[in-house]
Design a protein around this motif. Structure first.
Motif: not given
Length: 509
Positions: A277-281
């Motif tokens: 999720g952090a990478q997608l953000e």
């Protein structure tokens, strides 16, 4: 002010006593000893004035579960545990013991901290957070004292806000909750023991009730006493999102961004397999930065493509290579792409000759569906894709280069997976019970067979090198649709009777 007056008065008093003939040596010695003991007690107890005046403070959280994309199963489990705090009166009817702790496990960046903040908001609980590293200091007793202060602060905060419950969140709990090693005493053990004591002190009759929530990506390292029932009763896996969840996360993060009409969230979700999720953000943020750099009013699909490459491979570098190196890298990457497209149709998203991170070029793949279970055929296909670059260099240049090093490491790891999972001709084996010679022979057999299959594929699609090579050298990027069109054209061409003549032509050109 009082301290300054005392410091100025003491020398005057000592001088006066000396003047009237009083022996001041015993007073001086006693003062030095008393000062030393006070200093030691303050250091060991971790009770300095500065520490007392600086409690761990966490602002009120506004995060809710709707702000977390995907993770539906994990959110459901967390909500069920939190309902015990909300419906505490109903618990008595069923004789349910309220949960004391939730342990969130999973890779970094999957939303464990967000889950804890949403939990506090869901139950209208006081929320106090800390990381495991904050409890580990060089002074004995500081960690244990901070544990006590943390529980005390959580209860005081709930009482102050007229709340019935409090949630304490500890990130990186493996730092202080690691397995204890026999008779060796460590400062971590004292801190862990204090945490266990505080958790055992939580009972259903206490008001406010305290729920511990902890996060780690190394659950296997935690002490058994910490994760037994009655302490951390529930272990909830917050895993990497699947394609559907990735789409939900992306939609959350692009709400406040001006998107162009060509942006395809489904395609972005497909291309970001194994992203957290952090990478997608970060992908959505980097895409906006690329648009900002170009002074573009909208974020296009091209910006997202660049952003995915940056998050996956790193920033584009200014490394300048020779013409010979660029040509070799281009053919190497085309080798990977051709094999990938043959064994996994529609898998190639982009072939790039732009250096990023440590890579001089790369092939970005977009699997058509997320896969978590692999057959021997799946693993062999991955090995063939990894070997495609080196085989292409052999066929075109007569030898390999150091650029294949990482490819070979990946291939060998996959071969070891085949053997370790009982998918090789050795059958079901335990690696340390098989001789090194037998393992080496089996690895070589698998690799040699797959090398021959890879060569056969590249020979069948040899004309692709000639067509795609010129485009890649000129444009530096070849997208998946263009590459598949070249593959289809090559497949329709009549087979050459003399492949060596074509190889010689490509090398000379």
């Amino acid at each position: 002010m009082g301290k300054e007056i005392m410091i100025g008065t003491i020398p005057v008093v000592i001088a006066f006593l000396v003047f009237i003939g009083v022996n001041v040596a015993p007073f001086i010695i006693a003062a030095v000893i008393l000062s030393f003991l006070t200093f030691v007690i303050m250091r060991q107890g971790g009770m300095s004035v500065a520490q007392k005046k600086t409690p761990i403070d966490t602002p009120k959280t506004t995060t809710n579960f709707n702000d977390i994309g995907g993770q539906e199963r994990a959110k459901k489990e967390v909500k069920e545990a939190l309902d015990f705090l909300i419906h505490k009166d109903t618990l008595k009817q069923y004789g349910i013991r309220p949960l004391k702790g939730l342990l969130l496990t999973g890779p970094p960046g999957t939303g464990k901290t967000l889950m804890a903040k949403a939990a506090a908001n869901y139950t209208n609980s006081a929320f106090v957070a800390a990381s495991g590293s904050q409890f580990v200091e060089m002074y004995v007793g500081v960690g244990a004292q901070r544990i006590r202060d943390l529980f005390k602060e959580a209860k005081q905060k709930a009482e102050k806000n007229n709340q019935d419950s409090a949630i304490i969140f500890i990130d990186e709990i493996d730092v202080l909750g690691g397995k204890r090693e026999g008779s060796q005493h460590r400062e971590y053990d004292q801190t862990l023991n204090q945490l266990l004591t505080e958790m055992d002190g939580i009972s259903t009759s206490e008001t406010p009730r305290v729920l511990m929530v902890a996060a780690t990506n190394r659950a296997d390292m935690l002490d058994d006493a910490l994760i037994r029932p009655g302490r951390f009763d529930r272990q909830i896996v917050v895993d990497l999102p699947d394609k559907k969840a990735r789409k939900q996360i992306l939609e959350i993060h692009v709400k406040n961004k001006p998107l162009a009409a060509d942006v395809d969230i489904d395609a972005i979700a497909r291309d970001t397999f194994n992203f957290s999720g952090a990478q997608l953000e970060s992908v959505t943020n980097e895409a906006a930065i690329y648009a900002f750099r170009e002074n573009s009013k909208e974020i296009t699909q091209r910006h997202f493509s660049h952003a995915i490459d940056k998050v996956m491979m790193g920033e584009q570098t200014d490394r300048e290579s020779t013409a010979e190196e660029r040509e070799r890298v281009a053919n190497h990457e085309l080798g990977h792409a051709i094999v990938s497209e043959v064994v996994r149709p529609l898998s190639v998203s982009q072939v790039s000759l732009r250096p990023r991170g440590q890579a001089l070029g790369y092939v970005r793949q977009s699997p058509q569906q997320d896969r978590y279970l692999y057959t021997v055929e799946n693993l062999e296909h991955q090995i063939m894709i990894a070997l495609g670059g080196a085989v292409a260099e052999e066929m075109l240049y007569g030898g390999r280069s150091t650029g294949s090093r990482n490819d070979f490491e990946q291939a060998l790891n996959l071969v070891n997976t085949i053997i370790d999972c009982g998918l090789s001709q050795l059958g079901i084996v335990k690696m340390d019970m098989v001789s090194r010679e037998a393992l080496h022979e089996e690895r070589q057999r698998i690799l040699n067979e797959l090398l021959e299959e890879t060569r056969a594929i590249l020979r069948s699609y040899f004309p692709v090198f000639q067509h795609a090579f010129d485009h890649l050298i000129r444009e530096e990027v070849l997208n998946g649709e263009e590459f598949r069109a070249m593959m289809a054209e090559a497949k329709a061409m009549p087979r050459k009777n003399n492949v060596e003549d074509l190889e010689s032509h490509l090398i000379n050109s």
